[in-house]
Scaffold this active site. Structure first.
Site, PDB file in Angstrom:
ATOM      1  N   GLU A  12      22.237 -23.090  43.598  1.00  0.00           N
ATOM      2  CA  GLU A  12      22.717 -24.356  42.495  1.00  0.00           C
ATOM      3  C   GLU A  12      24.223 -24.551  42.202  1.00  0.00           C
ATOM      4  O   GLU A  12      24.657 -25.357  41.895  1.00  0.00           O
ATOM      5  CB  GLU A  12      22.030 -23.973  41.394  1.00  0.00           C
ATOM      6  CG  GLU A  12      20.698 -24.064  41.172  1.00  0.00           C
ATOM      7  CD  GLU A  12      20.095 -23.301  39.961  1.00  0.00           C
ATOM      8  OE1 GLU A  12      18.890 -24.095  39.674  1.00  0.00           O
ATOM      9  OE2 GLU A  12      20.519 -22.444  39.745  1.00  0.00           O
ATOM     10  N   GLY A  78      11.244 -27.783  36.340  1.00  0.00           N
ATOM     11  CA  GLY A  78      10.183 -28.304  36.388  1.00  0.00           C
ATOM     12  C   GLY A  78       9.885 -29.609  35.606  1.00  0.00           C
ATOM     13  O   GLY A  78      10.578 -29.723  34.527  1.00  0.00           O
ATOM     14  N   ILE A 153       7.436 -21.810  34.485  1.00  0.00           N
ATOM     15  CA  ILE A 153       5.882 -22.747  33.881  1.00  0.00           C
ATOM     16  C   ILE A 153       5.240 -23.150  35.182  1.00  0.00           C
ATOM     17  O   ILE A 153       5.788 -24.085  35.778  1.00  0.00           O
ATOM     18  CB  ILE A 153       6.436 -23.862  33.015  1.00  0.00           C
ATOM     19  CG1 ILE A 153       7.269 -23.317  31.690  1.00  0.00           C
ATOM     20  CG2 ILE A 153       5.283 -24.471  32.444  1.00  0.00           C
ATOM     21  CD1 ILE A 153       6.842 -22.371  30.754  1.00  0.00           C
ATOM     22  N   MET A 173      14.968 -22.403  32.350  1.00  0.00           N
ATOM     23  CA  MET A 173      15.117 -20.885  31.726  1.00  0.00           C
ATOM     24  C   MET A 173      16.535 -20.524  31.263  1.00  0.00           C
ATOM     25  O   MET A 173      16.763 -19.249  31.096  1.00  0.00           O
ATOM     26  CB  MET A 173      14.745 -19.890  32.922  1.00  0.00           C
ATOM     27  CG  MET A 173      13.234 -19.977  33.249  1.00  0.00           C
ATOM     28  SD  MET A 173      12.569 -19.036  34.548  1.00  0.00           S
ATOM     29  CE  MET A 173      12.443 -17.423  33.781  1.00  0.00           C
ATOM     30  N   GLU A 174      17.344 -21.519  31.189  1.00  0.00           N
ATOM     31  CA  GLU A 174      18.740 -21.161  30.694  1.00  0.00           C
ATOM     32  C   GLU A 174      19.348 -22.210  30.024  1.00  0.00           C
ATOM     33  O   GLU A 174      20.155 -21.880  28.955  1.00  0.00           O
ATOM     34  CB  GLU A 174      19.660 -21.069  31.900  1.00  0.00           C
ATOM     35  CG  GLU A 174      19.430 -19.988  32.994  1.00  0.00           C
ATOM     36  CD  GLU A 174      18.320 -20.251  33.751  1.00  0.00           C
ATOM     37  OE1 GLU A 174      18.115 -21.415  34.417  1.00  0.00           O
ATOM     38  OE2 GLU A 174      17.701 -19.306  34.391  1.00  0.00           O
ATOM     39  N   ASP A 197       9.864 -28.938  40.895  1.00  0.00           N
ATOM     40  CA  ASP A 197       8.515 -28.795  40.885  1.00  0.00           C
ATOM     41  C   ASP A 197       7.851 -29.383  39.644  1.00  0.00           C
ATOM     42  O   ASP A 197       8.338 -30.049  38.793  1.00  0.00           O
ATOM     43  CB  ASP A 197       8.158 -26.982  40.887  1.00  0.00           C
ATOM     44  CG  ASP A 197       8.997 -26.505  39.674  1.00  0.00           C
ATOM     45  OD1 ASP A 197       8.030 -26.593  38.534  1.00  0.00           O
ATOM     46  OD2 ASP A 197       9.879 -26.252  39.614  1.00  0.00           O
TER      47      ASP A 197
HETATM   48  N1  ADE Z   1      12.978 -23.696  37.075  1.00  0.00           N
HETATM   49  C1  ADE Z   1      12.438 -24.569  38.060  1.00  0.00           C
HETATM   50  N2  ADE Z   1      11.161 -24.925  37.724  1.00  0.00           N
HETATM   51  C2  ADE Z   1      10.778 -24.324  36.863  1.00  0.00           C
HETATM   52  C3  ADE Z   1       9.704 -23.982  35.889  1.00  0.00           C
HETATM   53  N3  ADE Z   1       8.446 -24.703  36.403  1.00  0.00           N
HETATM   54  N4  ADE Z   1       9.654 -23.149  34.884  1.00  0.00           N
HETATM   55  C4  ADE Z   1      10.977 -22.854  34.637  1.00  0.00           C
HETATM   56  N5  ADE Z   1      11.893 -22.778  35.382  1.00  0.00           N
HETATM   57  C5  ADE Z   1      11.949 -23.423  36.463  1.00  0.00           C
END
Ligand code: ADE
Length: 228
Positions: A12, A78, A153, A173-174, A197
């Site tokens: 990233e 996501g 997730i 997550m950040e 995703d």
């Molecule tokens: N980063 C990328 N995809 C994610 C997901 N599905 N959940 C948490 N962090 C992510």
């Protein structure tokens, strides 16, 4: 203007690091901070690692040591909405911590005790600049609440819960950890997440397939913010 740029993973940050000049590297608490010039801006870039604790540690250190005017957290996430498909960019109007929960004590889910807020707003001028860059570059984007927690997730049930509880547009997550540290330090911030995703049953297959390209999309917007 000095930009503080934080990414969780090297994929990233690579594009941004490669564009920096006059670089100086310093390691603090296991995180390497690369300072120098990025286009027309002074900048400091760090890869913090995954999750809210690393993100908080990195953000606070960056603020104290480098005093950025703005903090930008770039990376992948996501999708939580039909408006964002793989490769599109989620732009934070605000951030929320979906795993913060003192509701057994009577608080609303997601409320951060002490500062007593659920959503922390991103800097409006930065959000506007990011959206203008996306329009100019033809990157599909959507602005709303980005939801963070120390969980990848990957189930329809959890995804639906985050959407119904927080009206999130992307999960990661950040971002809300970066946002909380910026909020208490009164440093303006924006979170960018290109979609890697579906955040449901397909997420574990999507992520390794699409994360690298999505990461580049988000980083390219950061480069444009610096005038590159
Ligand atoms: N980063 C990328 N995809 C994610 C997901 N599905 N959940 C948490 N962090 C992510």
């Amino acid at each position: 203007m000095k930009l503080g740029i934080i990414a969780a993973m090297t994929i990233e940050a690579d594009l941004i690091k490669a564009a920096m000049t006059d670089v100086n590297a310093e390691e603090i608490s296991g995180i390497t901070f690369i300072s120098g010039k990025l286009g027309q801006c002074d900048a400091v870039v760090a890869v913090c690692g995954i999750g809210k604790v690393f993100a908080a540690l990195c953000t606070q250190t960056m603020i104290l040591r480098y005093a950025p005017d703005y903090v930008i957290n770039t990376g992948v996430g996501g999708t939580l909405t039909d408006k964002l498909g793989i490769g599109d960019l989620a732009v934070s109007a605000a951030v929320v911590q979906h795993d913060m929960d003192t509701s057994p004590l009577g608080d609303p889910v997601g409320m951060i005790s002490g500062i007593n807020v659920i959503e922390m707003p991103a800097d409006k001028s930065m959000v506007e600049k990011v959206c203008a860059i996306c329009e100019a570059k033809g990157i599909r984007h959507y602005c709303g609440t980005i939801a963070s927690g120390d969980q990848f997730i990957a189930s329809r049930e959890k995804k639906d819960w985050i959407v119904s509880t927080f009206a999130g547009i992307a999960c990661e997550m950040e971002g809300a950890s970066v946002g909380q540290v910026c909020y208490v330090n009164k440093v303006p911030f924006v979170i960018l997440r290109a979609i890697s995703d579906s955040a449901d049953g397909g997420a574990c297959e999507d992520f390794p397939t699409f994360a690298a390209n999505a990461a580049k999309t988000s980083a390219s917007v950061v480069l444009a913010l610096a005038g590159l």
